[in-house]
Structure formats: C-alpha cells, structure tokens
Design a protein around this motif. Structure first.
Motif, PDB file in Angstrom:
ATOM      1  N   GLU A 278     -17.974 -54.112  63.871  1.00  0.00           N
ATOM      2  CA  GLU A 278     -19.375 -54.331  63.917  1.00  0.00           C
ATOM      3  C   GLU A 278     -19.833 -53.913  65.350  1.00  0.00           C
ATOM      4  N   LYS A 279     -21.021 -52.935  65.300  1.00  0.00           N
ATOM      5  CA  LYS A 279     -21.442 -52.549  66.806  1.00  0.00           C
ATOM      6  C   LYS A 279     -22.813 -52.040  66.661  1.00  0.00           C
ATOM      7  N   ASP A 280     -23.446 -52.159  67.501  1.00  0.00           N
ATOM      8  CA  ASP A 280     -24.570 -51.732  67.562  1.00  0.00           C
ATOM      9  C   ASP A 280     -24.585 -50.458  68.152  1.00  0.00           C
ATOM     10  N   LEU A 281     -24.900 -49.287  67.331  1.00  0.00           N
ATOM     11  CA  LEU A 281     -24.662 -47.958  67.855  1.00  0.00           C
ATOM     12  C   LEU A 281     -25.832 -47.403  68.807  1.00  0.00           C
ATOM     13  N   ALA A 282     -26.806 -48.141  69.075  1.00  0.00           N
ATOM     14  CA  ALA A 282     -27.999 -47.987  69.687  1.00  0.00           C
ATOM     15  C   ALA A 282     -27.607 -48.302  71.403  1.00  0.00           C
ATOM     16  N   LYS A 283     -26.626 -49.234  71.634  1.00  0.00           N
ATOM     17  CA  LYS A 283     -26.504 -49.468  72.885  1.00  0.00           C
ATOM     18  C   LYS A 283     -25.864 -48.596  73.708  1.00  0.00           C
ATOM     19  N   PRO A 284     -25.743 -48.541  75.003  1.00  0.00           N
ATOM     20  CA  PRO A 284     -25.174 -47.823  76.102  1.00  0.00           C
ATOM     21  C   PRO A 284     -23.627 -47.878  75.613  1.00  0.00           C
ATOM     22  N   PRO A 285     -22.924 -46.421  76.055  1.00  0.00           N
ATOM     23  CA  PRO A 285     -23.512 -45.294  76.566  1.00  0.00           C
ATOM     24  C   PRO A 285     -24.325 -44.265  75.695  1.00  0.00           C
ATOM     25  N   SER A 286     -24.566 -44.957  74.418  1.00  0.00           N
ATOM     26  CA  SER A 286     -25.534 -44.120  73.821  1.00  0.00           C
ATOM     27  C   SER A 286     -26.854 -43.671  74.203  1.00  0.00           C
ATOM     28  N   GLN A 287     -27.236 -42.506  74.120  1.00  0.00           N
ATOM     29  CA  GLN A 287     -28.462 -42.225  74.577  1.00  0.00           C
ATOM     30  C   GLN A 287     -29.596 -42.643  73.474  1.00  0.00           C
ATOM     31  N   PRO A 288     -30.794 -42.738  74.115  1.00  0.00           N
ATOM     32  CA  PRO A 288     -32.161 -43.454  73.359  1.00  0.00           C
ATOM     33  C   PRO A 288     -32.260 -42.509  71.986  1.00  0.00           C
ATOM     34  N   TRP A 289     -32.209 -43.494  71.016  1.00  0.00           N
ATOM     35  CA  TRP A 289     -32.700 -42.769  69.625  1.00  0.00           C
ATOM     36  C   TRP A 289     -34.111 -42.601  69.446  1.00  0.00           C
ATOM     37  N   TRP A 290     -34.929 -43.244  70.561  1.00  0.00           N
ATOM     38  CA  TRP A 290     -36.449 -43.051  70.341  1.00  0.00           C
ATOM     39  C   TRP A 290     -37.187 -41.962  71.093  1.00  0.00           C
ATOM     40  N   THR A 291     -36.022 -41.016  71.861  1.00  0.00           N
ATOM     41  CA  THR A 291     -36.717 -39.963  72.682  1.00  0.00           C
ATOM     42  C   THR A 291     -37.624 -38.984  71.541  1.00  0.00           C
ATOM     43  N   ARG A 292     -36.893 -38.624  70.492  1.00  0.00           N
ATOM     44  CA  ARG A 292     -37.739 -37.728  69.686  1.00  0.00           C
ATOM     45  C   ARG A 292     -38.854 -38.387  69.229  1.00  0.00           C
ATOM     46  N   LEU A 293     -39.195 -39.366  69.081  1.00  0.00           N
ATOM     47  CA  LEU A 293     -40.548 -40.121  68.829  1.00  0.00           C
ATOM     48  C   LEU A 293     -41.668 -39.847  70.016  1.00  0.00           C
ATOM     49  N   LYS A 294     -41.010 -39.868  71.142  1.00  0.00           N
ATOM     50  CA  LYS A 294     -41.803 -39.713  72.530  1.00  0.00           C
ATOM     51  C   LYS A 294     -42.204 -38.249  72.609  1.00  0.00           C
ATOM     52  N   MET A 295     -41.384 -37.681  72.262  1.00  0.00           N
ATOM     53  CA  MET A 295     -41.592 -36.066  72.256  1.00  0.00           C
ATOM     54  C   MET A 295     -42.052 -35.414  71.408  1.00  0.00           C
ATOM     55  N   GLY A 296     -42.242 -36.236  70.040  1.00  0.00           N
ATOM     56  CA  GLY A 296     -43.192 -35.778  68.940  1.00  0.00           C
ATOM     57  C   GLY A 296     -44.673 -36.090  69.028  1.00  0.00           C
ATOM     58  N   ARG A 297     -45.309 -36.635  70.364  1.00  0.00           N
ATOM     59  CA  ARG A 297     -46.490 -36.850  70.574  1.00  0.00           C
ATOM     60  C   ARG A 297     -47.461 -35.765  70.231  1.00  0.00           C
ATOM     61  N   ILE A 298     -47.183 -34.739  70.830  1.00  0.00           N
ATOM     62  CA  ILE A 298     -48.311 -33.569  70.731  1.00  0.00           C
ATOM     63  C   ILE A 298     -48.038 -32.955  69.175  1.00  0.00           C
ATOM     64  N   ALA A 299     -46.880 -32.780  68.780  1.00  0.00           N
ATOM     65  CA  ALA A 299     -46.717 -32.702  67.226  1.00  0.00           C
ATOM     66  C   ALA A 299     -47.549 -33.504  66.537  1.00  0.00           C
ATOM     67  N   TYR A 300     -47.514 -34.899  66.698  1.00  0.00           N
ATOM     68  CA  TYR A 300     -48.292 -35.616  65.788  1.00  0.00           C
ATOM     69  C   TYR A 300     -49.980 -34.973  65.973  1.00  0.00           C
ATOM     70  N   TYR A 301     -50.213 -35.046  67.211  1.00  0.00           N
ATOM     71  CA  TYR A 301     -51.916 -34.692  67.155  1.00  0.00           C
ATOM     72  C   TYR A 301     -52.015 -33.429  66.568  1.00  0.00           C
ATOM     73  N   ARG A 302     -51.117 -32.504  66.517  1.00  0.00           N
ATOM     74  CA  ARG A 302     -51.278 -31.157  65.700  1.00  0.00           C
ATOM     75  C   ARG A 302     -51.507 -31.470  64.520  1.00  0.00           C
ATOM     76  N   ASN A 303     -50.392 -32.057  63.969  1.00  0.00           N
ATOM     77  CA  ASN A 303     -50.351 -32.337  62.558  1.00  0.00           C
ATOM     78  C   ASN A 303     -51.576 -33.194  61.936  1.00  0.00           C
ATOM     79  N   HIS A 304     -51.934 -34.063  63.076  1.00  0.00           N
ATOM     80  CA  HIS A 304     -53.114 -35.102  62.395  1.00  0.00           C
ATOM     81  C   HIS A 304     -54.245 -34.361  62.248  1.00  0.00           C
ATOM     82  N   ILE A 305     -54.667 -33.116  62.970  1.00  0.00           N
ATOM     83  CA  ILE A 305     -55.787 -32.256  62.883  1.00  0.00           C
ATOM     84  C   ILE A 305     -55.559 -31.654  61.632  1.00  0.00           C
TER      85      ILE A 305
END
Length: 360
Positions: A278-305
C-alpha cells in the motif's frame, strides 16, 4: 489598397482564431473533434435536463439518501462528460505523477504499465479492467503485457468508443469491452488471472461491494491493484476550506463521498483480500500530478469559447457549456486538493486473493 489590406487583416484574424481554437487544442490529437461533442447516449435535447438532474443529485454527496441510484447518475455523468474528457484530456481518464523530461502522454502510459507490472501477469493471461472508460489504460496495458484485457464500464457510449479505439489501434484481439455494473459483474467466479482499477472504484457507494465482486471473479492466488481517490491524513473535517475542496471534487466527479486513505486496506481485508503493498503514489518524491491541470487553464478558456460558440449555433447540445464549466470548476478544486495535500487520486493498494494459483 485599403480594401485589400482590410481583407488580408480579416483573413489573418480568422486564420489565427481557427488555429487558436481548433488546431492548437487537443481535439485532432485525441480522436474527438469539438464539432462532434455530444451527450453520449443522451439525446441532444435532453442534455440540459440530465445535467440539472445530475447536479441536484450530487449537490451534497455525503447526504445522498438513495445509494442505489448512484450507478444511474454515474452513467449520466459519463454520458455528459466523456466527449469533453476525450477531446480536452485524452483517452485515459485519470491522473499520473509528472515525470521530468517526459510528456504527459508518456507519464500516463508509464503509470498504467506500472499497474499491470504489479499484478505479475503473463502474455495470454486474462485480466479485468474494472471501470475501463473508453479504454486508454486497457490499450496501453494490453500492448505492454500482451495479456487479454476485459474491461467493464457502466456506460454504453463508452463501450462504443472503446471498441472503436481498440480496433483502430489494432488491439481488438487483446481487448474486450463489456457494458455492466462493476457491483454486479456478468463474469463467473475464479475467471481472471489478475485485475486492476485505475481511479474507478471511487464511484462505488460502498467500496466493499466492488472489492467483493472483484474478489469473486479472481482466481485464487491472483493479484488486484487499485489506484484509489482518497482524503489523506492531512484532511481535517472541521476545516471549512478542506470541506469545500473535498465536496467540490465529489460534486464534480460523481462521487458518493470520498473515503479516507486509512479505510482502504481495512475494507480490502474485510472482503477476504491479503494486503501485499500500500502506497500513496502522489507523495514525494513523486512530482505533482496536478501540474497538468494548472497548465491547462489557457486551453480551458480557449475550449470554453469554442464550446459556447458551438452551443449557440446548435452544433453542440444545449447544456454542454454548463458541463464544461462544471469540469473547470472541479479542476480548480482538484488542484487545491493536490496543493494542500488533503486529496490523492492515486492511493495504490496491491491485494492478493488467498489460495494456491491453478497451474492450468
């Protein structure tokens, strides 16, 4: 010259808008175009009503009185979001830790391959994907392991999409997709050499029910791995901000109440599994899994248009804009859950069904 300049300027602007909205976006890369967005198996004229019914049902996830209705509303949820997920995210409806030097696609594939490596299957083995979506993980796992993967999803539209993608990838001989509820699977006992779930069992009102079904269909000695959505030890139920974030994730992802990480292994043991790891794969040294969500904000606004325009002119069903907005709002809650460390979408538990493996 003025008219020529005006024409050229207009053409440049139109071309730029087309590139920004259509080509820069992920639609063509992922196999789903914006102009093909639909309500899945829901007719176009009923998308808005179904969205409102869904939102009303999941307004307070932990206060849901009729748990038996959850599978129907999960089915509704995936009718509403499958095309948008596939268009804006890809064919694998899950997260993965960021890997320096690797693309999101490669990080996703490695996360999926790790799951099948953990259950130690051989080429030709028959394994279960419990909650397969449109089959992104299934295809990566079949190609990597050469095992025969049987996926089950409650959503009829996802079955059609998965079968189409399997055939297009040339993996239909290794990948089978069945429509059904993973709480009542149409498979005989002791019929699979292994099983996995990638961010899917979170939709079950009671985790022990889906674990018991997977236990039933596994052969003795076989392994099952699940990546679970959980609240972590950092979550405080008396912190209003924590509660807001978790409820936001639950409402926007059709979850009848997130479970805590401390509950998972105990539930597994309750139905008869042995806990191997049993292991939380999100914990360090793993890199943040949510980075892609933050990077996708511009794409969201474009797609929402684009979604707004397509809905306004009648190409996308009425209600698509509401669904897209709901997913963006949920992405913000997911990001906050990741940044604060109170939520993980990849609490890994590796389980074994007791008994000696059948040598045949």
């Amino acid at each position: 010259m003025d008219s020529v300049a005006l024409f050229c300027t207009g053409a440049l602007l139109a071309g730029g808008l087309y590139w920004f909205v259509c080509l820069l976006g992920p639609a063509e890369q992922k196999g789903k175009r914006a102009v093909d967005l639909s309500g899945g198996s829901i007719s176009a004229e009923k998308v808005q009503d179904n969205y409102q019914q869904y939102w009303s049902f999941f307004r307070r996830p932990k206060e849901i009185e009729k748990a038996e209705k959850v599978p129907d509303f999960v089915d509704t949820f995936y009718n509403l979001v499958t095309d948008i997920y596939e268009w804006g995210w890809g064919q694998s409806f899950h997260f993965s830790p960021a890997i320096p030097g690797k693309s999101h696609r490669d990080a996703t594939r490695l996360h999926e391959e790790m799951a099948v490596d953990l259950i130690e299957v051989k080429p030709g083995d028959r394994i279960l994907d419990a909650g397969c979506g449109v089959g992104g993980p299934m295809r990566a796992i079949a190609a990597h392991s050469r095992a025969k993967v049987v996926g089950i999803t409650i959503n009829e539209y996802q079955v059609k999409r998965a079968r189409m993608h399997n055939k297009k990838a040339g993996l239909d001989s290794l990948c089978e997709v069945v429509q059904g509820n993973f709480l009542e699977m149409p498979f005989p006992e002791n019929s699979f050499d292994g099983a996995y779930s990638i961010e899917a069992t979170c939709h079950a009102p009671k985790l022990e029910e889906v674990y018991a079904e997977i236990f039933r269909v596994l052969k003795p000695g076989s392994l099952y791995v699940s990546y679970e959505w959980v609240t972590t030890e950092k979550y405080k139920s008396d912190d209003p901000e924590h509660v807001e974030v978790i409820q936001g994730i639950e409402r926007g992802d059709a979850l009848p109440g997130l479970r805590s990480s401390a509950e998972i292994s105990e539930i597994a043991k309750k139905v008869g599994f042995e806990v191997v790891k049993e292991k939380d794969l999100a914990k360090p040294p793993s890199q943040p899994w949510w980075t892609r969500l933050k990077m996708g904000r511009i794409a969201y606004y474009r797609n929402h248009i684009l979604v707004t325009i397509l809905s306004a002119i009648g190409i996308a069903p009425k209600g698509t804009v509401d669904v897209h907005q709901m997913l963006f709002t949920t992405a913000d809650y997911l990001t906050r859950g990741g940044e604060t460390g109170i939520f993980s979408p990849m609490h890994m538990v590796l389980l074994r069904k007791p008994g000696a493996p059948n040598s045949s």
